[in-house]
Design an enzyme around this catalytic site. Structure first.
Site, PDB file in Angstrom:
ATOM      1  N   HIS A  16      97.571  66.851   4.576  1.00 44.13           N
ATOM      2  CA  HIS A  16      96.845  66.092   5.796  1.00 44.13           C
ATOM      3  C   HIS A  16      97.987  64.440   5.365  1.00 44.13           C
ATOM      4  CE1 HIS A  16      93.842  63.229   7.647  1.00 44.13           C
ATOM      5  NE2 HIS A  16      94.122  63.956   7.624  1.00 44.13           N
ATOM      6  N   ASP A  37      89.074  71.165   7.672  1.00 43.44           N
ATOM      7  CA  ASP A  37      89.438  72.469   9.085  1.00 43.44           C
ATOM      8  C   ASP A  37      88.859  73.277   8.240  1.00 43.44           C
ATOM      9  OD1 ASP A  37      89.325  71.212  11.914  1.00 43.44           O
ATOM     10  OD2 ASP A  37      91.289  70.825  11.007  1.00 43.44           O
TER      11      ASP A  37
END
Ligand code: COA
Length: 422
Positions: free
Chosen positions: A300, A357
């Site tokens: 991320h 996700d």
């Protein structure tokens, strides 16, 4: 700390410091070019604050996410998605009267104009639902004028109608009759009802699915200045209307490095399963610099410790699959991947952890949602965040059109010589 100093070619320049409510420090370089002739260079904007915002706070080092000051863990524990929408857009929790009016409005604006149903007929049967979603949201601007007095109503319309558009795009893809929204259901139940009900038999939304979807929508509701939200602000900064701005956010979300990753995660896990389940081989491949394979659902830009949403979802995935009695080998592969990467130097060094996700796709799958719909689910959840950010941008008195600069690296001036025709 009040000022930052920059020395450029022997000359010193001073810049004011901007400090956020959580202590983040920014150097206000608004006068940099005017005073020194230079600009900052930050491809990917990893060090650039593009706005002041009071909506969402993230501390990526500590794995903190808060909407309007409330920790995500508390909001995810029992709040309804519609109420989180109110919180994000209006900045405070609603009073009981405001809450019932808000829910009433969201239910009563969920129908789309009957003519819009005909738009769906024009798409090929295998059209990706994200393409349909973005163009249908853009098309809402043809029905609802962009007038200041209608801003609040248009925000409600957008929130309410997106779930109908999303469900209709699925029904279109499987060739089934559209199921109309019901005003007596919660936001998440109504969506599932429009997705899975068929005229031939009664359908009741299982509570476990309603709760699971409610949780997923809350966890996706906002994430400060990510790629799609920055797109919404960028487009909106030109004065473009709400529907056009959000349609462009949907397009930005579609990419596999952003919201499209949840679909890619499942495809990756299926690939590992079909290849005999050897997850170690794929971990090695992700580390191999000669291959461009990445572990989807890992890493991320902001979280460098853990993604708090992934922690909540990992537990939810276990609970939902247990309650539904689903035994999905992909969940096992996912857990094994996570376990091995948490001990692997490559991933530790680069601070690569599972992101939102990684587990969301497994829950969507267990709920019966097809893989192509996963990114649409992300868009449905992100809608209140995009709206809140667009509204905040519009209400900023000193708002300017967003217009970054560049460092030109092309040819220097040269003279045009016409190409001689043979
Ligand atoms: N698998 C393997 N290696 C990864 C990786 C992944 N998922 N994500 C990042 N890396 C590696 C990069 O190869 C790079 O290694 P290097 O320093 O040796 O070159 C390093 O980690 C930094 O990656 P970078 O692409 O610069 O990070 P970023 O902040 O620009 O990108 C993401 C962030 C999310 C786009 C990136 O981690 C990614 O592509 N993840 C997979 C897609 C995904 O899950 N997206 C959803 C985000 S919510």
């Amino acid at each position: 700390m009040k000022q930052a100093k920059l020395t450029l070619e022997g000359k010193e320049y001073e810049f004011p410091i901007v400090i956020g409510t959580e202590g983040e420090v920014g150097i206000d370089i608004g006068a940099l070019r005017q005073n020194s002739g230079a600009i900052t260079f930050d491809p990917g904007y990893g060090n650039t604050g593009s706005c002041r915002s009071a909506i969402t706070f993230i501390d990526g080092e500590q794995g903190i996410l808060r909407y309007r000051g409330y920790p995500i863990e508390e909001l995810a524990n029992g709040m309804r998605f519609t109420d989180v929408c109110y919180l994000l857009i209006h900045g405070h929790l609603p009073s009981p009267e405001q809450l019932s009016e808000w829910r009433h409005q969201l239910n009563h604006h969920s129908l789309i104009h009957e003519d819009m149903k005909k738009f769906f007929e024009g798409y090929p049967p295998n059209a990706h639902p994200m393409a349909i979603l973005s163009s249908m949201i853009g098309s809402l601007a043809t029905y609802y004028p962009d007038e200041e007095a209608l801003f609040d109503l248009n925000m409600i319309r957008l929130l309410a109608k997106t779930k109908t558009i999303a469900a209709f795009s699925y029904k279109k893809s499987i060739g089934q009759a559209y199921v109309y929204p019901r005003n007596d259901l919660t936001y998440s139940s109504d969506f599932l009802h429009m997705m899975f009900a068929v005229p031939a038999e009664p359908y009741g939304v299982p509570k476990v699915l309603d709760n699971a979807l409610n949780l997923l929508l809350i966890l996706h509701a906002d994430h400060e200045q990510n790629c799609s939200t920055s797109t919404v602000r960028m487009v909106g900064s030109s004065g473009a209307n709400l529907f056009a701005s959000i349609a462009s956010g949907v397009c930005a979300l579609w990419g596999p490095l952003h919201g499209g990753a949840n679909q890619e995660v499942i495809q990756m896990l299926e690939q590992i399963r079909d290849d005999g389940g050897d997850y170690n081989k794929y971990v090695d491949l992700a580390k191999d610099k000669t291959s461009d394979f990445r572990l989807m659902g890992f890493g991320h830009r902001v979280y460098k410790n853990f993604d708090p949403r992934a922690l909540i979802l990992k537990k939810a995935a276990d609970d939902v699959l247990n309650e539904l009695g689903v035994n999905d080998p992909l969940l096992e592969i996912a857990k094994n991947l996570e376990e091995i990467t948490l001990k692997d130097e490559f991933f530790i060094e680069r601070k690569l952890y599972p992101n939102v996700d990684f587990y969301s796709g497994i829950i969507y799958r267990a709920m019966g949602l097809p893989t192509e719909m996963f990114t649409v689910m992300f868009a449905l959840g992100r809608m209140p965040g995009w709206i809140a950010q667009w509204k905040e941008m519009r209400e900023e008195p000193s708002g300017r059109i967003n217009r970054p600069r560049q460092i030109y690296v092309g040819e220097q001036k040269r003279s045009y010589v016409p190409v001689k025709e043979r």
